[in-house]
Motif scaffolding. Structure first.
Motif, PDB file in Angstrom:
ATOM      1  N   ALA A 144       0.814  -1.213   0.000  1.00 29.00           N
ATOM      2  CA  ALA A 144       0.000   0.000   0.000  1.00 29.00           C
ATOM      3  C   ALA A 144       0.849   1.265   0.000  1.00 29.00           C
ATOM      4  CB  ALA A 144      -0.940   0.001   1.198  1.00 29.00           C
ATOM      5  N   VAL A 145       2.069   1.204   0.560  1.00 27.56           N
ATOM      6  CA  VAL A 145       2.940   2.382   0.569  1.00 27.56           C
ATOM      7  C   VAL A 145       3.320   2.769  -0.850  1.00 27.56           C
ATOM      8  CG1 VAL A 145       5.175   3.287   1.311  1.00 27.56           C
ATOM      9  CG2 VAL A 145       3.829   1.862   2.878  1.00 27.56           C
ATOM     10  N   PHE A 146       3.704   1.790  -1.669  1.00 25.07           N
ATOM     11  CA  PHE A 146       4.048   2.067  -3.062  1.00 25.07           C
ATOM     12  C   PHE A 146       2.817   2.530  -3.841  1.00 25.07           C
ATOM     13  CE2 PHE A 146       7.143  -1.173  -1.707  1.00 25.07           C
ATOM     14  CZ  PHE A 146       8.322  -0.517  -2.006  1.00 25.07           C
ATOM     15  N   ASP A 147       1.690   1.894  -3.580  1.00 27.71           N
ATOM     16  CA  ASP A 147       0.469   2.254  -4.305  1.00 27.71           C
ATOM     17  C   ASP A 147       0.080   3.701  -4.048  1.00 27.71           C
ATOM     18  OD1 ASP A 147       0.323  -0.314  -5.295  1.00 27.71           O
ATOM     19  OD2 ASP A 147      -1.131  -1.010  -3.802  1.00 27.71           O
ATOM     20  N   ARG A 148       0.263   4.164  -2.812  1.00 30.10           N
ATOM     21  CA  ARG A 148      -0.178   5.518  -2.473  1.00 30.10           C
ATOM     22  C   ARG A 148       0.879   6.573  -2.765  1.00 30.10           C
ATOM     23  NH1 ARG A 148      -2.916   7.750   3.191  1.00 30.10           N
ATOM     24  NH2 ARG A 148      -3.287   9.865   2.406  1.00 30.10           N
ATOM     25  N   TRP A 149       2.163   6.254  -2.483  1.00 32.70           N
ATOM     26  CA  TRP A 149       3.204   7.275  -2.540  1.00 32.70           C
ATOM     27  C   TRP A 149       4.185   7.092  -3.688  1.00 32.70           C
ATOM     28  CZ3 TRP A 149       1.967  11.371  -0.012  1.00 32.70           C
ATOM     29  CH2 TRP A 149       1.124  11.259   1.100  1.00 32.70           C
ATOM     30  N   GLY A 150       3.929   6.134  -4.550  1.00 33.89           N
ATOM     31  CA  GLY A 150       4.713   6.001  -5.767  1.00 33.89           C
ATOM     32  C   GLY A 150       5.954   5.150  -5.614  1.00 33.89           C
ATOM     33  N   MET A 151       6.578   4.887  -6.742  1.00 35.90           N
ATOM     34  CA  MET A 151       7.773   4.054  -6.775  1.00 35.90           C
ATOM     35  C   MET A 151       9.005   4.949  -6.862  1.00 35.90           C
ATOM     36  SD  MET A 151       6.384   0.685  -8.874  1.00 35.90           S
ATOM     37  CE  MET A 151       5.651   1.559 -10.268  1.00 35.90           C
ATOM     38  N   TYR A 152       9.987   4.592  -7.657  1.00 38.33           N
ATOM     39  CA  TYR A 152      11.257   5.319  -7.679  1.00 38.33           C
ATOM     40  C   TYR A 152      11.276   6.330  -8.821  1.00 38.33           C
ATOM     41  CZ  TYR A 152      12.730   1.871  -4.297  1.00 38.33           C
ATOM     42  OH  TYR A 152      12.799   1.096  -3.182  1.00 38.33           O
ATOM     43  N   PHE A 185      16.366  10.483 -10.929  1.00 34.33           N
ATOM     44  CA  PHE A 185      17.555  10.228 -10.117  1.00 34.33           C
ATOM     45  C   PHE A 185      18.238   8.997 -10.682  1.00 34.33           C
ATOM     46  CE2 PHE A 185      14.826  12.564  -7.232  1.00 34.33           C
ATOM     47  CZ  PHE A 185      15.701  13.332  -6.466  1.00 34.33           C
ATOM     48  N   ARG A 186      19.532   9.106 -10.977  1.00 33.32           N
ATOM     49  CA  ARG A 186      20.266   7.970 -11.526  1.00 33.32           C
ATOM     50  C   ARG A 186      20.945   7.134 -10.442  1.00 33.32           C
ATOM     51  NH1 ARG A 186      18.501   6.602 -16.078  1.00 33.32           N
ATOM     52  NH2 ARG A 186      20.472   5.513 -16.499  1.00 33.32           N
ATOM     53  N   ILE A 187      21.220   7.760  -9.279  1.00 30.76           N
ATOM     54  CA  ILE A 187      21.943   7.070  -8.219  1.00 30.76           C
ATOM     55  C   ILE A 187      21.192   7.124  -6.892  1.00 30.76           C
ATOM     56  CG2 ILE A 187      24.086   7.043  -6.858  1.00 30.76           C
ATOM     57  CD1 ILE A 187      25.568   8.146  -9.231  1.00 30.76           C
ATOM     58  N   ALA A 188      20.469   8.201  -6.620  1.00 35.34           N
ATOM     59  CA  ALA A 188      19.892   8.436  -5.290  1.00 35.34           C
ATOM     60  C   ALA A 188      18.374   8.332  -5.257  1.00 35.34           C
ATOM     61  CB  ALA A 188      20.326   9.807  -4.772  1.00 35.34           C
ATOM     62  N   ALA A 189      17.762   7.614  -6.181  1.00 35.47           N
ATOM     63  CA  ALA A 189      16.300   7.480  -6.157  1.00 35.47           C
ATOM     64  C   ALA A 189      15.826   6.736  -4.923  1.00 35.47           C
ATOM     65  CB  ALA A 189      15.807   6.779  -7.423  1.00 35.47           C
ATOM     66  N   ASP A 190      16.665   5.864  -4.377  1.00 35.16           N
ATOM     67  CA  ASP A 190      16.271   5.158  -3.155  1.00 35.16           C
ATOM     68  C   ASP A 190      16.163   6.124  -1.975  1.00 35.16           C
ATOM     69  OD1 ASP A 190      19.006   5.574  -3.244  1.00 35.16           O
ATOM     70  OD2 ASP A 190      19.546   3.608  -2.465  1.00 35.16           O
ATOM     71  N   TYR A 191      17.139   7.023  -1.839  1.00 32.81           N
ATOM     72  CA  TYR A 191      17.099   8.025  -0.774  1.00 32.81           C
ATOM     73  C   TYR A 191      15.893   8.948  -0.938  1.00 32.81           C
ATOM     74  CZ  TYR A 191      18.895  11.711   2.374  1.00 32.81           C
ATOM     75  OH  TYR A 191      19.054  12.645   3.373  1.00 32.81           O
TER      76      TYR A 191
END
Length: 247
Positions: free
Chosen positions: A158-166, A170-176
């Motif tokens: 549900a977190v991804f569904d509501r707040w999106g993916m990556y 960002f080529r390196i820091a999309a996780d942050y």
């Protein structure tokens, strides 16, 4: 029983992908789906996957726009109620890790769980070089550059569904950027398990060269500003915090 999906995005990692797949397969939690998203490997990675993949593995191979685009494709295919990542260079610290994840998320008030991480030698995964001991989550720490170790983070679907993916800009820091988005804008509630979840090989994309480290810092700063957790001071503290991981 709750299904856990583990997503692995891979491209040309014939020397390490078997360890990652076998590590997921070794988990004693029974309801696991391993979603492997290959970016069109040409080095024999697909042959290795075919040799070691068991019934838990779902493979798709297609060209993508980079690591985060590959992760997003894998997340789209994931069917589990709980979702996390296993990078193609990493492996779990033991066979019980996903059981710990499922146990923590039995609490309906919790949106995600994370643990600790060991950085290990690329040639000898039993040799620990850095220890990332993250500690319990406190939102105030985000302004000091704190973040949970991304490879250890498992979230409800549900977190991804509501707040999106990556964000693939960002080529390196999309996780942050994604973690800050979930924690600041989404106010997701995290549980911390004080145990090493993942062994991560040194020599990843973000520290491969001085140019990459500079690019990483620029992207980190953009993520910090975009998500409203500070400025240059936050970036400086984030980078300085890594020093203690060597001791």
């Amino acid at each position: 029983m709750t299904t856990i999906s583990v997503v692995t995005a891979v491209w040309n990692r014939a020397t390490t992908i078997a360890d990652a797949i076998e590590s997921v397969a070794s988990q004693d939690y029974p309801d696991v789906k391993h979603v492997v998203q290959d970016g069109g490997s040409t080095d024999g990675t697909l042959d290795v996957i075919a040799r070691v993949a068991g019934p838990r593995v779902s493979l798709e191979s297609a060209r993508d726009g980079g690591i985060y685009d590959g992760i997003n494709k894998g997340l789209t295919r994931a069917t589990g109620d709980i979702v996390g990542l296993m990078h193609s260079d990493d492996l779990f610290a033991g066979p019980h890790i996903l059981g710990r994840v499922a146990e923590a998320l039995e609490d309906p008030e919790i949106d995600g769980v994370y643990g600790d991480l060991d950085y290990v030698s690329a040639g000898d995964t039993t040799r620990v070089i850095r220890k990332w001991r993250s500690g319990a989550y406190d939102a105030r720490l985000l302004h000091r550059g704190w973040m949970p170790p991304h490879p250890t983070l498992y979230l409800r679907r549900a977190v991804f569904d509501r707040w999106g993916m990556y964000d693939t800009s960002f080529r390196i820091a999309a996780d942050y950027d994604a973690m800050l988005r979930y924690l600041v804008k989404g106010r997701v509630r995290l549980a911390y398990v004080p145990e090493v979840f993942v062994r991560m090989r040194m020599g990843g994309e973000s520290n491969r060269s001085l140019r990459k480290m500079i690019e990483k810092s620029r992207e980190d700063y953009r993520a910090i500003r975009t998500n409203g957790v500070g400025g240059m001071g936050t970036l400086a503290l984030k980078n300085l915090s890594k020093i203690q991981q060597f001791f």
